[in-house]
Write an enzyme that holds these catalytic residues in place. Structure first.
Site, PDB file in Angstrom:
ATOM      1  N   ASP A  21       0.868  -1.176   0.000  1.00 37.04           N
ATOM      2  CA  ASP A  21       0.000   0.000   0.000  1.00 37.04           C
ATOM      3  C   ASP A  21       0.909   1.232   0.000  1.00 37.04           C
ATOM      4  O   ASP A  21       2.131   1.136   0.124  1.00 37.04           O
ATOM      5  CB  ASP A  21      -0.979  -0.020   1.183  1.00 37.04           C
ATOM      6  CG  ASP A  21      -2.223   0.844   0.882  1.00 37.04           C
ATOM      7  OD1 ASP A  21      -2.160   1.685  -0.039  1.00 37.04           O
ATOM      8  OD2 ASP A  21      -3.243   0.692   1.576  1.00 37.04           O
TER       9      ASP A  21
HETATM   10  C1  BGC Z   1      -5.052   3.295   0.170  1.00 34.00           C
HETATM   11  C2  BGC Z   1      -5.258   2.301  -0.954  1.00 34.00           C
HETATM   12  C3  BGC Z   1      -5.118   2.987  -2.290  1.00 34.00           C
HETATM   13  C4  BGC Z   1      -3.760   3.653  -2.348  1.00 34.00           C
HETATM   14  C5  BGC Z   1      -3.481   4.348  -3.654  1.00 34.00           C
HETATM   15  C6  BGC Z   1      -3.785   4.099  -0.007  1.00 34.00           C
HETATM   16  O1  BGC Z   1      -3.704   5.144   0.915  1.00 34.00           O
HETATM   17  O2  BGC Z   1      -5.020   2.592   1.388  1.00 34.00           O
HETATM   18  O3  BGC Z   1      -6.522   1.707  -0.840  1.00 34.00           O
HETATM   19  O4  BGC Z   1      -5.265   2.067  -3.316  1.00 34.00           O
HETATM   20  O5  BGC Z   1      -3.665   4.622  -1.309  1.00 34.00           O
HETATM   21  O6  BGC Z   1      -4.251   5.453  -3.827  1.00 34.00           O
END
Ligand code: BGC
Length: 799
Positions: A322
């Site tokens: 993530d």
């Molecule tokens: C979130 C994810 C997301 C990623 C990219 C993160 O902060 O937890 O769900 O896909 O950002 O935007």
């Protein structure tokens, strides 16, 4: 489709040294060929050296894993680390903003494998040309974005999509999103979020399918299929990402990013099944969660990611971290340096690192010194390349970059119609005690009250991708269109955040008093749920509560429309004569969809994918809790597992939702009283629409294992079907189950189903059971995975 026409855009200045040398070598080769046949072995050798590594592999006729293997062999360690590097090409609100000349140089030197927060067929096509033609290896880039409930045509938020209780609706929303996103140059979405969410305080409950693992598994499969279609090589398909692997939804206290301190059994039986279902459906990508389970951050959880997901489940797709979750291993306190953090993630089998650049910037020395890390790097690079291969990018790197296709794909009438269809079907009639709904065709003068009624931004929810406020038809606009300006008065009264203004509320009250019917549009705004939007109090925002109380006190007939991304404590609205329609955040067609449901053009049949607690303190509330030694008892004089200050039930349980029609459940049929290992049992029921309104009913099958090696949940969903039944007609619904569907993570650390009785119940909601029965499982069964991930076959037939 028409492919990207690079020549017309005059980008020849970008022609690289590689391409010049390739042409020169080809000329030399051609002259050599003319002079002597005997030089052909050399010619072959030269042909190998010509062009990018990808071009060489392709020229040799290699495809699939063989081509990937050839490319991998030619890559330097730095280039491999570069492939694992996913950089932010922009921010969610400023796409592409970080694609500078320096970024293009990073692409040329092979320092990056993917970008997120980017979009645009032409813009990304240009960038793809740099990767494919101006870098030594010529490996195409992967372009990614959070396309969560639509790209330009915004559908209801995912919790709303789940409330359709229809896998076809979930698939349709994902399919439309994929058609638009792929036309805009995107290969990869970070969706669906399949995290089980049982705590309404958690803001990200809006992004998933709610509390129930069997239900979440069904929704996961549907969405993966919608995004990826039958064949990822088709240019209108995109890679789906099952996220956030582990137990992201189980954060303590409903706080985002917080630790999940859960049992292995809860992990296996509750949180992992939707991931298992997504993997079985072929989700080409997984994302690991930010948080830890019992102290082990999933980003560094070798046992869970490499051991269980890769090993036991045989998952060979692309696993991405993530955002920044690899360097955050330092904050968790499980790594001291960036390269230690990177090593933990790489060894755990996290292939691609999102945004921090750790793999590319901090890991070279460590990898060169460690054969184990080198092996992990090779495996990860291979999986990144295989993802690109699955999309067909080695053969058609520009298939996603046709500006004409992009222009034609967005917000088409068909897409809008799909968004309206799903929005209408997502709405849940929570109560209709005074029978105010549906509204009469000419209800007289209608006062629309509440700032949310005109809030286009909120109607499209938190992950809006490329959705635009100007695309939204609001409730006020839709109602004016239907009834005529003179019959609609709109008073915002109060917003969601500021201190309530008594004068504005007084104006709203005056408008309500002068109207025949009041539409109170209330709830949270779009930015009160979503990432990092946990709330300690799930009540109505204070100004909304003040407004609602003032309007309800008028004694006028009030229909309440609730907008929210999470279950709320709606006790201020919940009187005995209330009519409440839950609309979630419905998307670009919010207004028409809400109005159609209120007037009965569309009959509500949405159901709650997450229970609504009565109070914040009842969170987490979910139907699948274990009975305890002293199960909750309505009698307060008994010591039982309950709060003494509220009833033992939730305000509205999972599966709840009313209709303008009425349905009768009769003729329960069981194919057999016994279920032997490797056999199936069928449970059938007749559903009759006893009203004069054609409508859908959502038939739900719950089961319970009353005696097992461990306490088993009081209710587990094992089947559901949204069935359209015309007035006066009957349909037969039959669910077919197999013994593995009663397995649970036993003390043996295997999934076991014991011989013994299984109770089942069929109804219109977890708290609205109409018929019940039981059968005997006749032998002990070992299953190879979690029961909730197994689909139930459902057949529906007419009288
Ligand atoms: C979130 C994810 C997301 C990623 C990219 C993160 O902060 O937890 O769900 O896909 O950002 O935007």
């Amino acid at each position: 489709m028409r492919h990207f026409q690079r020549a017309t855009r005059g980008k020849s200045a970008r022609m690289s040294a590689y391409r010049y040398s390739a042409i020169a070598l080809l000329l030399i080769a051609a002259s050599g060929c003319a002079s002597s046949q005997s030089s052909s072995p050399n010619l072959d050798l030269r042909a190998e050296e010509v062009g990018t590594t990808v071009a060489q592999a392709t020229a040799k006729g290699l495809r699939g894993a063989e081509r990937v293997g050839f490319i991998l062999d030619k890559m330097t360690t730095a280039e491999k680390l570069g492939q694992l590097n996913q950089m932010a090409g922009g921010r969610q609100i400023a796409l592409n903003s970080r694609i500078t000349d320096a970024e293009r140089d990073r692409v040329r030197t092979g320092g990056v494998g993917s970008y997120l927060h980017v979009a645009g067929a032409e813009f990304l096509g240009d960038l793809q040309h740099v990767a494919v033609e101006d870098s030594r290896n010529g490996i195409p880039l992967l372009f990614a974005m959070d396309v969560v409930h639509g790209y330009r045509t915004i559908f209801p938020v995912p919790l709303g999509i789940a409330a359709t209780f229809d896998v076809d609706d979930a698939e349709l929303a994902a399919r439309v999103a994929a058609v638009e996103a792929s036309a805009a140059g995107l290969h990869w979405t970070f969706a669906p979020m399949v995290d089980i969410a049982r705590d309404a305080r958690w803001g990200r409950i809006v992004e998933g399918a709610g509390e129930e693992p069997f239900f979440g598994s069904a929704m996961a499969r549907a969405q993966v299929h919608g995004y990826q279609g039958e064949d990822l090589k088709r240019p209108d398909t995109i890679i789906a990402t099952a996220k956030h692997f582990g137990a992201y939804g189980a954060g303590t206290g409903g706080r985002d990013y917080d630790s999940a301190d859960i049992s292995e059994r809860t992990l296996m039986d509750v949180y992992l099944p939707p991931f298992r279902a997504a993997a079985e459906e072929g989700a080409a990508s997984f994302m690991v969660a930010f948080n830890d389970i019992g102290g082990v951050p999933t980003t560094a959880n070798k046992a869970l990611v490499n051991g269980l997901l890769r090993g036991q489940w045989d998952y060979d797709g692309l696993i991405v971290s993530d955002w920044n979750s690899v360097p955050e291993l330092l904050n968790h306190g499980v790594a001291e340096t960036r390269s230690e953090a990177g090593a933990l993630a790489l060894v755990a089998s996290v292939d691609m690192e999102m945004t921090s650049g750790i793999y590319a910037a901090d890991m070279l020395e460590a990898v060169e010194a460690s054969p184990a890390l080198e092996a992990a790097l090779d495996a990860a690079t291979k999986r990144v390349l295989m993802a690109k291969d699955r999309l067909g990018l080695f053969d058609a790197p520009y298939a996603y970059h046709d500006p004409a296709r992009e222009a034609a794909a967005m917000l088409t009438p068909d897409h809008r119609a799909a968004a309206r269809h799903v929005a209408e079907r997502s709405m849940v009639l929570l109560r209709n005690d005074a029978g105010m709904l549906p509204l009469k065709p000419q209800p007289g003068k209608v006062a629309v009250i509440g700032a949310l009624a005109g809030d286009a931004r909120s109607m499209i929810g938190s992950w809006k991708a490329q959705g635009r406020e100007e695309d939204v038809v609001t409730v006020v606009e839709a109602l004016r269109k239907r009834l005529g300006e003179e019959f609609v008065v709109y008073e915002p009264g109060a917003g969601t955040r500021d201190v309530a203004d008594p004068a504005a509320i007084a104006k709203a009250v005056t408008a309500a008093e002068a109207a025949d019917v009041v539409l109170l549009i209330t709830g949270e705004d779009y930015n009160m749920s979503g990432e990092a939007r946990s709330r300690s109090d799930i009540g109505l925002p204070a100004p909304q509560k003040a407004l609602a109380e003032a309007i309800l006190a008028t004694g006028k007939p009030v229909v309440t429309v609730l907008m929210t991304g999470r279950p709320l404590d709606i006790s201020p609205l919940d009187s005995d004569d209330a009519s409440i329609l839950l609309a979630w955040f419905p998307g670009v067609e919010a207004g028409p969809a809400i109005i159609n449901v209120l007037f009965g053009d569309a009959v509500p049949a949405g159901r709650l994918p997450a229970s609504f607690p009565r109070r914040t303190g009842q969170s987490p509330y979910f139907i699948g809790h274990n009975p305890t030694g002293r199960p909750a008892d309505v009698d307060l004089s008994k010591d039982s597992a309950r709060y003494m200050d509220i009833p033992i039930t939730p305000a509205y349980a999972f599966g709840h939702g009313l209709s303008y029609a009425t349905f009768e459940y009769t003729n329960l049929r069981l194919s057999s009283d016994t279920l032997a290992p490797s056999d199936t049992v069928s449970i059938g029921v007749d559903i009759t629409n006893t009203s004069i309104t054609n409508a859908d009913e959502v038939v739900q099958l719950y089961t319970r294992d009353p005696v097992a090696q461990v306490a088993r949940p009081q209710q587990e969903l094992r089947g559901f079907a949204r069935v359209h039944i015309d007035a006066g007609k009957t349909k037969h619904v039959t669910f077919t189950l197999r013994p593995e569907q009663f397995a649970y993570f036993a003390p043996s650390a295997r999934f076991e189903a014991d011989a013994g009785r299984i109770d089942f119940a069929i109804g219109a909601g977890a708290a609205d059971i109409r018929l019940a029965g039981s059968f005997q499982v006749t032998g002990h069964v070992i299953a190879d995975g979690p029961a909730a991930a197994i689909a139930t076959s459902v057949s529906i037939s007419e009288e």
